[in-house]
Design a protein around this motif. Structure first.
Motif, short mmCIF file in Angstrom:
data_model
loop_
_atom_site.label_atom_id
_atom_site.label_comp_id
_atom_site.label_asym_id
_atom_site.label_seq_id
_atom_site.Cartn_x
_atom_site.Cartn_y
_atom_site.Cartn_z
N LEU A 1 0.83 -1.20 0.00
CA LEU A 1 0.00 0.00 0.00
C LEU A 1 0.87 1.25 0.00
CD1 LEU A 1 -2.75 -0.82 2.66
CD2 LEU A 1 -3.07 -0.55 0.23
N PRO A 2 0.45 2.30 -0.71
CA PRO A 2 1.19 3.55 -0.62
C PRO A 2 1.02 4.17 0.77
CG PRO A 2 -0.72 3.80 -2.06
CD PRO A 2 -0.64 2.36 -1.66
N VAL A 3 1.95 5.00 1.15
CA VAL A 3 1.95 5.58 2.50
C VAL A 3 0.67 6.37 2.78
CG1 VAL A 3 3.14 7.23 3.99
CG2 VAL A 3 4.45 5.65 2.63
N TYR A 4 0.16 7.06 1.76
CA TYR A 4 -1.00 7.91 1.98
C TYR A 4 -2.30 7.11 2.11
CZ TYR A 4 -1.14 7.47 -3.12
OH TYR A 4 -1.14 6.99 -4.40
N LEU A 5 -2.26 5.78 2.02
CA LEU A 5 -3.45 4.96 2.22
C LEU A 5 -3.26 3.91 3.31
CD1 LEU A 5 -4.51 4.34 -1.49
CD2 LEU A 5 -5.48 5.96 0.14
N LYS A 6 -2.20 3.99 4.09
CA LYS A 6 -1.87 2.95 5.07
C LYS A 6 -2.88 2.85 6.21
CE LYS A 6 2.43 1.39 4.06
NZ LYS A 6 3.01 0.12 4.18
N ARG A 7 -3.53 3.94 6.57
CA ARG A 7 -4.41 3.92 7.74
C ARG A 7 -5.84 3.52 7.43
NH1 ARG A 7 -2.88 8.51 12.11
NH2 ARG A 7 -0.80 7.73 12.55
N GLY A 8 -6.10 3.06 6.23
CA GLY A 8 -7.41 2.50 5.93
C GLY A 8 -8.44 3.50 5.45
N LEU A 9 -9.67 3.36 5.95
CA LEU A 9 -10.83 4.11 5.47
C LEU A 9 -10.68 5.63 5.58
CD1 LEU A 9 -13.65 3.85 4.25
CD2 LEU A 9 -14.55 3.81 6.58
N LEU B 1 -10.95 8.01 2.26
CA LEU B 1 -11.94 9.08 2.11
C LEU B 1 -11.26 10.42 1.84
CD1 LEU B 1 -14.52 8.18 4.90
CD2 LEU B 1 -14.80 7.96 2.44
N LEU B 2 -10.21 10.70 2.58
CA LEU B 2 -9.49 11.95 2.38
C LEU B 2 -8.86 12.01 1.00
CD1 LEU B 2 -8.55 14.60 3.66
CD2 LEU B 2 -6.56 13.37 4.52
N TYR B 3 -8.26 10.90 0.55
CA TYR B 3 -7.64 10.85 -0.77
C TYR B 3 -8.67 11.04 -1.88
CZ TYR B 3 -5.23 8.97 -4.84
OH TYR B 3 -4.71 8.80 -6.08
N ARG B 4 -9.78 10.32 -1.78
CA ARG B 4 -10.81 10.42 -2.83
C ARG B 4 -11.46 11.80 -2.85
NH1 ARG B 4 -13.22 4.37 -1.95
NH2 ARG B 4 -11.49 3.30 -2.98
N THR B 5 -11.70 12.39 -1.68
CA THR B 5 -12.26 13.74 -1.62
C THR B 5 -11.30 14.74 -2.26
OG1 THR B 5 -13.44 13.17 0.40
CG2 THR B 5 -13.17 15.51 -0.08
N THR B 6 -10.03 14.62 -1.93
CA THR B 6 -9.02 15.52 -2.50
C THR B 6 -8.96 15.38 -4.02
OG1 THR B 6 -7.73 15.37 -0.47
CG2 THR B 6 -6.60 16.20 -2.41
N MET B 7 -8.98 14.14 -4.51
CA MET B 7 -8.91 13.93 -5.95
C MET B 7 -10.17 14.46 -6.65
SD MET B 7 -5.96 12.88 -6.40
CE MET B 7 -6.06 12.73 -8.15
N ALA B 8 -11.34 14.26 -6.03
CA ALA B 8 -12.59 14.76 -6.63
C ALA B 8 -12.58 16.29 -6.68
CB ALA B 8 -13.79 14.26 -5.83
N LEU B 9 -12.14 16.93 -5.61
CA LEU B 9 -12.08 18.40 -5.61
C LEU B 9 -11.06 18.91 -6.62
CD1 LEU B 9 -12.36 19.12 -1.79
CD2 LEU B 9 -14.04 19.67 -3.56
#
Length: 95
Positions: free
Chosen positions: A53-61, A65-73
């Motif tokens: 897993l990449p570091v920015y997704l290691k902590r799970g849900l 959510l933060l990654y997907r929200t950032t990408m959508a914005l």
């Protein structure tokens, strides 16, 4: 005749600019000690674990959510800027 090496810096203390120094080292405030547990080694082990897993997704849900929200914005903002540039480049014609 040879006197050896001479010090480059003078051994005398410099003269004071003002009559009294503004702050003496002994008057400096004491450092605040942190009595909590040092979690850095544990977090290093957690984030450096080779699980694919990449570091920015290691902590799970929450990270997902933060990654997907950032990408959508980001994508939404890019599309909005492109539409605004298109509208500015092609203004409506007055009759």
């Amino acid at each position: 005749m040879d006197e050896g090496l001479k010090p480059v810096v003078s051994m005398e203390s410099p003269t004071l600019m003002f009559a009294t120094p503004t702050k003496i080292a002994s008057e400096a405030p004491a450092t605040v000690e942190y009595f909590g547990k040092n979690r850095v080694p544990d977090l290093q082990k957690f984030f450096q674990k080779p699980d694919g897993l990449p570091v920015y997704l290691k902590r799970g849900l929450p990270d997902q959510l933060l990654y997907r929200t950032t990408m959508a914005l980001t994508i939404g903002g890019t599309i909005y800027c492109l539409i605004a540039l298109y509208m500015a480049a092609n203004p409506k014609r007055q009759n």
